[in-house]
Design a protein around this motif. Structure first.
Motif, PDB file in Angstrom:
ATOM      1  N   SER A 253      25.935  20.839  -0.128  1.00 42.24           N
ATOM      2  CA  SER A 253      25.072  21.986  -0.403  1.00 42.24           C
ATOM      3  C   SER A 253      25.819  23.058  -1.191  1.00 42.24           C
ATOM      4  O   SER A 253      25.243  24.058  -1.579  1.00 42.24           O
ATOM      5  CB  SER A 253      24.554  22.575   0.916  1.00 42.24           C
ATOM      6  OG  SER A 253      25.643  23.000   1.707  1.00 42.24           O
ATOM      7  N   ASN A 254      27.092  22.826  -1.451  1.00 41.52           N
ATOM      8  CA  ASN A 254      27.939  23.770  -2.167  1.00 41.52           C
ATOM      9  C   ASN A 254      27.894  23.454  -3.669  1.00 41.52           C
ATOM     10  O   ASN A 254      28.393  22.411  -4.099  1.00 41.52           O
ATOM     11  CB  ASN A 254      29.372  23.675  -1.627  1.00 41.52           C
ATOM     12  CG  ASN A 254      30.297  24.687  -2.246  1.00 41.52           C
ATOM     13  OD1 ASN A 254      30.231  24.977  -3.431  1.00 41.52           O
ATOM     14  ND2 ASN A 254      31.186  25.220  -1.418  1.00 41.52           N
TER      15      ASN A 254
ATOM     16  N   LEU B 223      29.707  20.658  -8.593  1.00 49.67           N
ATOM     17  CA  LEU B 223      30.048  20.718 -10.012  1.00 49.67           C
ATOM     18  C   LEU B 223      31.473  20.240 -10.265  1.00 49.67           C
ATOM     19  O   LEU B 223      31.734  19.531 -11.247  1.00 49.67           O
ATOM     20  CB  LEU B 223      29.849  22.137 -10.548  1.00 49.67           C
ATOM     21  CG  LEU B 223      28.390  22.569 -10.686  1.00 49.67           C
ATOM     22  CD1 LEU B 223      28.285  24.077 -10.865  1.00 49.67           C
ATOM     23  CD2 LEU B 223      27.722  21.837 -11.842  1.00 49.67           C
ATOM     24  N   LEU B 224      32.404  20.604  -9.402  1.00 48.60           N
ATOM     25  CA  LEU B 224      33.780  20.114  -9.533  1.00 48.60           C
ATOM     26  C   LEU B 224      33.819  18.595  -9.388  1.00 48.60           C
ATOM     27  O   LEU B 224      34.480  17.903 -10.178  1.00 48.60           O
ATOM     28  CB  LEU B 224      34.688  20.758  -8.482  1.00 48.60           C
ATOM     29  CG  LEU B 224      35.324  22.081  -8.851  1.00 48.60           C
ATOM     30  CD1 LEU B 224      35.979  22.725  -7.635  1.00 48.60           C
ATOM     31  CD2 LEU B 224      36.329  21.915  -9.973  1.00 48.60           C
ATOM     32  N   ASN B 225      33.136  18.075  -8.386  1.00 54.95           N
ATOM     33  CA  ASN B 225      33.097  16.621  -8.183  1.00 54.95           C
ATOM     34  C   ASN B 225      32.490  15.916  -9.393  1.00 54.95           C
ATOM     35  O   ASN B 225      32.987  14.877  -9.832  1.00 54.95           O
ATOM     36  CB  ASN B 225      32.298  16.273  -6.928  1.00 54.95           C
ATOM     37  CG  ASN B 225      33.000  16.654  -5.650  1.00 54.95           C
ATOM     38  OD1 ASN B 225      34.195  16.952  -5.636  1.00 54.95           O
ATOM     39  ND2 ASN B 225      32.264  16.668  -4.562  1.00 54.95           N
TER      40      ASN B 225
ATOM     41  N   ALA C 221      40.386  21.703 -10.662  1.00 57.69           N
ATOM     42  CA  ALA C 221      40.330  22.339  -9.346  1.00 57.69           C
ATOM     43  C   ALA C 221      40.074  23.818  -9.566  1.00 57.69           C
ATOM     44  O   ALA C 221      40.478  24.395 -10.575  1.00 57.69           O
ATOM     45  CB  ALA C 221      41.635  22.136  -8.579  1.00 57.69           C
ATOM     46  N   ALA C 222      39.390  24.425  -8.616  1.00 60.53           N
ATOM     47  CA  ALA C 222      39.154  25.872  -8.679  1.00 60.53           C
ATOM     48  C   ALA C 222      40.402  26.558  -8.141  1.00 60.53           C
ATOM     49  O   ALA C 222      40.858  26.268  -7.035  1.00 60.53           O
ATOM     50  CB  ALA C 222      37.936  26.256  -7.854  1.00 60.53           C
TER      51      ALA C 222
ATOM     52  N   ALA D 272      28.274  20.092 -17.607  1.00 66.61           N
ATOM     53  CA  ALA D 272      28.824  20.292 -16.258  1.00 66.61           C
ATOM     54  C   ALA D 272      29.898  21.379 -16.258  1.00 66.61           C
ATOM     55  O   ALA D 272      29.934  22.232 -15.361  1.00 66.61           O
ATOM     56  CB  ALA D 272      29.396  18.983 -15.722  1.00 66.61           C
ATOM     57  N   LEU D 273      30.765  21.382 -17.265  1.00 66.03           N
ATOM     58  CA  LEU D 273      31.812  22.402 -17.349  1.00 66.03           C
ATOM     59  C   LEU D 273      31.217  23.792 -17.583  1.00 66.03           C
ATOM     60  O   LEU D 273      31.713  24.780 -17.038  1.00 66.03           O
ATOM     61  CB  LEU D 273      32.809  22.054 -18.460  1.00 66.03           C
ATOM     62  CG  LEU D 273      33.698  20.847 -18.187  1.00 66.03           C
ATOM     63  CD1 LEU D 273      34.473  20.465 -19.443  1.00 66.03           C
ATOM     64  CD2 LEU D 273      34.648  21.132 -17.029  1.00 66.03           C
ATOM     65  N   SER D 274      30.168  23.859 -18.374  1.00 68.97           N
ATOM     66  CA  SER D 274      29.504  25.143 -18.610  1.00 68.97           C
ATOM     67  C   SER D 274      28.944  25.712 -17.310  1.00 68.97           C
ATOM     68  O   SER D 274      29.124  26.893 -17.000  1.00 68.97           O
ATOM     69  CB  SER D 274      28.385  24.991 -19.636  1.00 68.97           C
ATOM     70  OG  SER D 274      28.905  24.668 -20.898  1.00 68.97           O
ATOM     71  N   PHE D 275      28.269  24.868 -16.544  1.00 74.07           N
ATOM     72  CA  PHE D 275      27.733  25.308 -15.255  1.00 74.07           C
ATOM     73  C   PHE D 275      28.855  25.676 -14.286  1.00 74.07           C
ATOM     74  O   PHE D 275      28.741  26.640 -13.535  1.00 74.07           O
ATOM     75  CB  PHE D 275      26.839  24.236 -14.633  1.00 74.07           C
ATOM     76  CG  PHE D 275      25.465  24.175 -15.223  1.00 74.07           C
ATOM     77  CD1 PHE D 275      24.601  25.256 -15.147  1.00 74.07           C
ATOM     78  CD2 PHE D 275      25.022  23.030 -15.861  1.00 74.07           C
ATOM     79  CE1 PHE D 275      23.322  25.201 -15.679  1.00 74.07           C
ATOM     80  CE2 PHE D 275      23.754  22.955 -16.408  1.00 74.07           C
ATOM     81  CZ  PHE D 275      22.901  24.058 -16.312  1.00 74.07           C
ATOM     82  N   LEU D 276      29.939  24.903 -14.302  1.00 73.21           N
ATOM     83  CA  LEU D 276      31.066  25.182 -13.413  1.00 73.21           C
ATOM     84  C   LEU D 276      31.710  26.521 -13.752  1.00 73.21           C
ATOM     85  O   LEU D 276      31.962  27.341 -12.857  1.00 73.21           O
ATOM     86  CB  LEU D 276      32.099  24.054 -13.502  1.00 73.21           C
ATOM     87  CG  LEU D 276      33.360  24.244 -12.665  1.00 73.21           C
ATOM     88  CD1 LEU D 276      33.040  24.380 -11.185  1.00 73.21           C
ATOM     89  CD2 LEU D 276      34.336  23.091 -12.916  1.00 73.21           C
ATOM     90  N   ILE D 277      31.965  26.773 -15.013  1.00 73.21           N
ATOM     91  CA  ILE D 277      32.579  28.048 -15.413  1.00 73.21           C
ATOM     92  C   ILE D 277      31.655  29.205 -15.069  1.00 73.21           C
ATOM     93  O   ILE D 277      32.102  30.231 -14.554  1.00 73.21           O
ATOM     94  CB  ILE D 277      32.946  28.026 -16.913  1.00 73.21           C
ATOM     95  CG1 ILE D 277      34.135  27.074 -17.123  1.00 73.21           C
ATOM     96  CG2 ILE D 277      33.273  29.428 -17.412  1.00 73.21           C
ATOM     97  CD1 ILE D 277      34.480  26.829 -18.556  1.00 73.21           C
TER      98      ILE D 277
END
Length: 178
Positions: free
Chosen positions: A56-57, A62-64, A94-95, A167-172
């Protein structure tokens, strides 16, 4: 053999999730997911990613997802036919603490392994990741949001590079929220 099976399962799971949402449209080289970072499509994409990775995180999902894509589209020595010095180039994200995205770059060649850790300060950067897949090469380059230089190098696959950039855009963007 196990790596190939893992790749195929990852692709299959991702395809099932994305086809359930109407599929992805092929992105042009250097495309950015600007039109997809807001609204209902963003919420739908994030829900699909959370379902795919059973969490749910959003940040963890997004990292996965980004790490699975980096593993799937890693530039391996086997793709570098005719190269004088083929090498595996593998990334993992990794964050980090206080607004950093940590990139672990592993290079394997001729029995040697080199590891570099590179932080990317994400505050103040444009979250829209760009990429290029030159027609005359075997790689796609994911551009750094900080300065536009080559940040990550993956095997030449337009759809894979487009999904990774998204995916990277959403993660950032998620990391920038704090």
């Amino acid at each position: 053999m196990q790596l190939r099976l893992t790749r195929n399962l990852t692709r299959l799971a991702l395809s099932v999730v994305l086809l359930g949402a109407g599929g992805l449209h092929a992105a042009e080289p250097s495309a950015a997911p600007e039109s997809t970072l807001g609204g209902q499509e963003q919420a739908r994409y994030l829900e699909q990613i959370k379902k795919l990775y059973l969490t749910s995180n959003e940040r963890q999902a997004l990292l996965n997802h980004a790490n699975a894509l980096l593993e799937t589209y890693a530039l391996r020595a086997g793709y570098q036919i005719g190269s004088a010095k083929p090498k595996d180039l593998i990334y993992q994200l990794a964050a980090g603490d206080s607004g950093e995205l940590l990139v672990r770059e592993e290079t394997r060649s001729e029995g040697r392994i080199e590891v570099r850790n590179r932080p990317l300060a994400i505050f103040g950067v444009d979250p829209f990741i760009r990429y290029e897949c030159p027609a005359a090469g075997i790689v796609c380059e994911i551009k750094s949001p900080a300065d536009g230089s080559t940040w990550l190098t993956v095997v030449r696959d337009h759809d894979g590079a487009a999904e990774l950039a998204k995916a990277l855009s959403f993660l950032i963007r998620n990391l920038q929220k704090g």
